[in-house]
Design a protein around this motif. Sequence first.
Motif, PDB file in Angstrom:
ATOM      1  N   ALA A  97      27.801  80.194  77.032  1.00 40.42           N
ATOM      2  CA  ALA A  97      27.017  80.276  75.573  1.00 40.42           C
ATOM      3  C   ALA A  97      26.749  82.244  75.493  1.00 40.42           C
ATOM      4  O   ALA A  97      26.294  82.787  75.054  1.00 40.42           O
ATOM      5  CB  ALA A  97      26.166  79.654  75.133  1.00 40.42           C
ATOM      6  N   GLY A  98      25.748  82.761  76.322  1.00 37.16           N
ATOM      7  CA  GLY A  98      25.931  83.254  76.803  1.00 37.16           C
ATOM      8  C   GLY A  98      26.671  84.793  77.541  1.00 37.16           C
ATOM      9  O   GLY A  98      26.278  86.004  76.812  1.00 37.16           O
ATOM     10  N   LEU A  99      27.901  84.251  77.726  1.00 33.19           N
ATOM     11  CA  LEU A  99      28.859  85.978  77.363  1.00 33.19           C
ATOM     12  C   LEU A  99      29.594  85.618  76.557  1.00 33.19           C
ATOM     13  O   LEU A  99      29.718  87.081  75.917  1.00 33.19           O
ATOM     14  CB  LEU A  99      30.289  84.569  79.189  1.00 33.19           C
ATOM     15  CG  LEU A  99      31.112  85.942  78.660  1.00 33.19           C
ATOM     16  CD1 LEU A  99      30.731  87.090  80.042  1.00 33.19           C
ATOM     17  CD2 LEU A  99      32.467  84.937  79.476  1.00 33.19           C
ATOM     18  N   LEU A 100      29.223  84.555  75.702  1.00 31.43           N
ATOM     19  CA  LEU A 100      29.904  84.545  74.164  1.00 31.43           C
ATOM     20  C   LEU A 100      29.071  85.650  73.551  1.00 31.43           C
ATOM     21  O   LEU A 100      29.727  86.361  72.076  1.00 31.43           O
ATOM     22  CB  LEU A 100      30.083  83.329  73.542  1.00 31.43           C
ATOM     23  CG  LEU A 100      31.862  82.216  74.324  1.00 31.43           C
ATOM     24  CD1 LEU A 100      31.805  81.201  73.882  1.00 31.43           C
ATOM     25  CD2 LEU A 100      33.059  83.679  74.255  1.00 31.43           C
ATOM     26  N   LEU A 101      27.846  85.635  74.092  1.00 37.13           N
ATOM     27  CA  LEU A 101      26.773  86.001  72.783  1.00 37.13           C
ATOM     28  C   LEU A 101      26.488  87.859  73.205  1.00 37.13           C
ATOM     29  O   LEU A 101      27.071  88.448  72.219  1.00 37.13           O
ATOM     30  CB  LEU A 101      25.257  85.556  72.771  1.00 37.13           C
ATOM     31  CG  LEU A 101      24.184  86.228  72.406  1.00 37.13           C
ATOM     32  CD1 LEU A 101      24.246  85.739  70.697  1.00 37.13           C
ATOM     33  CD2 LEU A 101      22.923  85.578  72.870  1.00 37.13           C
ATOM     34  N   LEU A 102      27.188  87.922  74.621  1.00 33.90           N
ATOM     35  CA  LEU A 102      26.956  89.267  74.815  1.00 33.90           C
ATOM     36  C   LEU A 102      28.058  89.879  74.638  1.00 33.90           C
ATOM     37  O   LEU A 102      27.984  91.079  74.438  1.00 33.90           O
ATOM     38  CB  LEU A 102      27.366  89.682  76.510  1.00 33.90           C
ATOM     39  CG  LEU A 102      27.246  90.861  77.494  1.00 33.90           C
ATOM     40  CD1 LEU A 102      25.466  90.876  76.581  1.00 33.90           C
ATOM     41  CD2 LEU A 102      27.769  89.997  78.400  1.00 33.90           C
ATOM     42  N   CYS A 105      27.894  90.413  70.908  1.00 32.78           N
ATOM     43  CA  CYS A 105      26.700  91.593  70.733  1.00 32.78           C
ATOM     44  C   CYS A 105      27.522  92.699  71.416  1.00 32.78           C
ATOM     45  O   CYS A 105      27.318  94.295  70.550  1.00 32.78           O
ATOM     46  CB  CYS A 105      25.391  91.696  70.937  1.00 32.78           C
ATOM     47  SG  CYS A 105      24.634  90.559  70.270  1.00 32.78           S
ATOM     48  N   ALA A 106      28.022  92.677  71.878  1.00 33.02           N
ATOM     49  CA  ALA A 106      28.396  94.413  72.624  1.00 33.02           C
ATOM     50  C   ALA A 106      29.698  94.557  71.869  1.00 33.02           C
ATOM     51  O   ALA A 106      29.705  96.036  70.983  1.00 33.02           O
ATOM     52  CB  ALA A 106      29.415  94.334  73.699  1.00 33.02           C
ATOM     53  N   THR A 112      31.211  99.311  66.140  1.00 32.60           N
ATOM     54  CA  THR A 112      30.169 100.380  65.546  1.00 32.60           C
ATOM     55  C   THR A 112      29.741 102.021  66.073  1.00 32.60           C
ATOM     56  O   THR A 112      30.405 102.660  65.539  1.00 32.60           O
ATOM     57  CB  THR A 112      28.959 100.050  65.100  1.00 32.60           C
ATOM     58  OG1 THR A 112      29.149  98.716  64.010  1.00 32.60           O
ATOM     59  CG2 THR A 112      28.243 100.833  63.399  1.00 32.60           C
ATOM     60  N   TYR A 113      30.123 102.257  67.356  1.00 37.90           N
ATOM     61  CA  TYR A 113      29.370 102.879  67.566  1.00 37.90           C
ATOM     62  C   TYR A 113      30.948 104.184  67.692  1.00 37.90           C
ATOM     63  O   TYR A 113      30.788 105.331  67.209  1.00 37.90           O
ATOM     64  CB  TYR A 113      29.173 102.975  68.698  1.00 37.90           C
ATOM     65  CG  TYR A 113      28.926 104.648  70.035  1.00 37.90           C
ATOM     66  CD1 TYR A 113      27.753 105.867  69.596  1.00 37.90           C
ATOM     67  CD2 TYR A 113      29.613 104.500  70.395  1.00 37.90           C
ATOM     68  CE1 TYR A 113      27.207 106.890  70.415  1.00 37.90           C
ATOM     69  CE2 TYR A 113      29.607 105.779  71.275  1.00 37.90           C
ATOM     70  CZ  TYR A 113      28.210 106.655  71.308  1.00 37.90           C
ATOM     71  OH  TYR A 113      28.741 108.357  71.994  1.00 37.90           O
ATOM     72  N   THR A 131      22.549 100.404  66.460  1.00 38.09           N
ATOM     73  CA  THR A 131      22.138  99.283  66.672  1.00 38.09           C
ATOM     74  C   THR A 131      21.789  98.495  65.050  1.00 38.09           C
ATOM     75  O   THR A 131      20.706  97.718  64.308  1.00 38.09           O
ATOM     76  CB  THR A 131      20.633 100.357  66.758  1.00 38.09           C
ATOM     77  OG1 THR A 131      20.978 101.401  67.627  1.00 38.09           O
ATOM     78  CG2 THR A 131      19.319  99.539  66.707  1.00 38.09           C
ATOM     79  N   ILE A 132      21.610  98.744  63.693  1.00 41.65           N
ATOM     80  CA  ILE A 132      21.543  98.376  62.361  1.00 41.65           C
ATOM     81  C   ILE A 132      22.268  97.327  62.388  1.00 41.65           C
ATOM     82  O   ILE A 132      21.855  96.356  61.960  1.00 41.65           O
ATOM     83  CB  ILE A 132      21.483  99.884  61.678  1.00 41.65           C
ATOM     84  CG1 ILE A 132      20.957 100.767  61.625  1.00 41.65           C
ATOM     85  CG2 ILE A 132      21.995  98.710  60.184  1.00 41.65           C
ATOM     86  CD1 ILE A 132      20.919 101.740  59.787  1.00 41.65           C
ATOM     87  N   ALA A 133      23.666  97.351  62.454  1.00 44.60           N
ATOM     88  CA  ALA A 133      24.264  96.184  62.608  1.00 44.60           C
ATOM     89  C   ALA A 133      24.044  94.791  63.807  1.00 44.60           C
ATOM     90  O   ALA A 133      24.398  93.983  63.536  1.00 44.60           O
ATOM     91  CB  ALA A 133      25.677  97.057  63.426  1.00 44.60           C
TER      92      ALA A 133
END
Length: 149
Positions: A97-102, A105-106, A112-113, A131-133
């Motif tokens: 779950a943590g890996l999927l969240l990371l 987000c990445a 976007t960057y 950051t906005i995304a």
Amino acid sequence: MAEVSYLASTLLMGLFLIVVATVLTRNERGPVPGGADGNADREQSVGAGLGEMARNPRAWILGFVLLTAGITVGVLLYVGGGPLPDEGREIAGLAVAGLLLLVTCAFLFLGTYLTATSTGRSSAWGVAEGTIALGLLFIVAIVINLVIS
């Protein structure tokens, strides 16, 4: 019989992934020239190896395959249990779950960057958009949590 169909589906999707990766790497483009702010020399000197690897589609595909394999192993350990005790299963579930969240987000931030900087905007502009995304993603997660609770 269901296990055989799951295995066949997994193999079919793996083959589809290999075909898509092959098609994507065949049409490689060269690296994007320096941004509009003229920092091309500075960007090449600082982290040139990492930047070159980030522009290589094969590195992204290899990272994706390794990440997918890691998530698959974690899910199998969580669901199947195997030789793990109950605490190990819980840790495997939290790790997945943590890996999927990371990864989510990445992917959102870096996508976007890189989109902002590849169109000629400065890196500060790309960080602001990323950051906005991420902020919008967290707001959506909070709203969903409040609606469900």
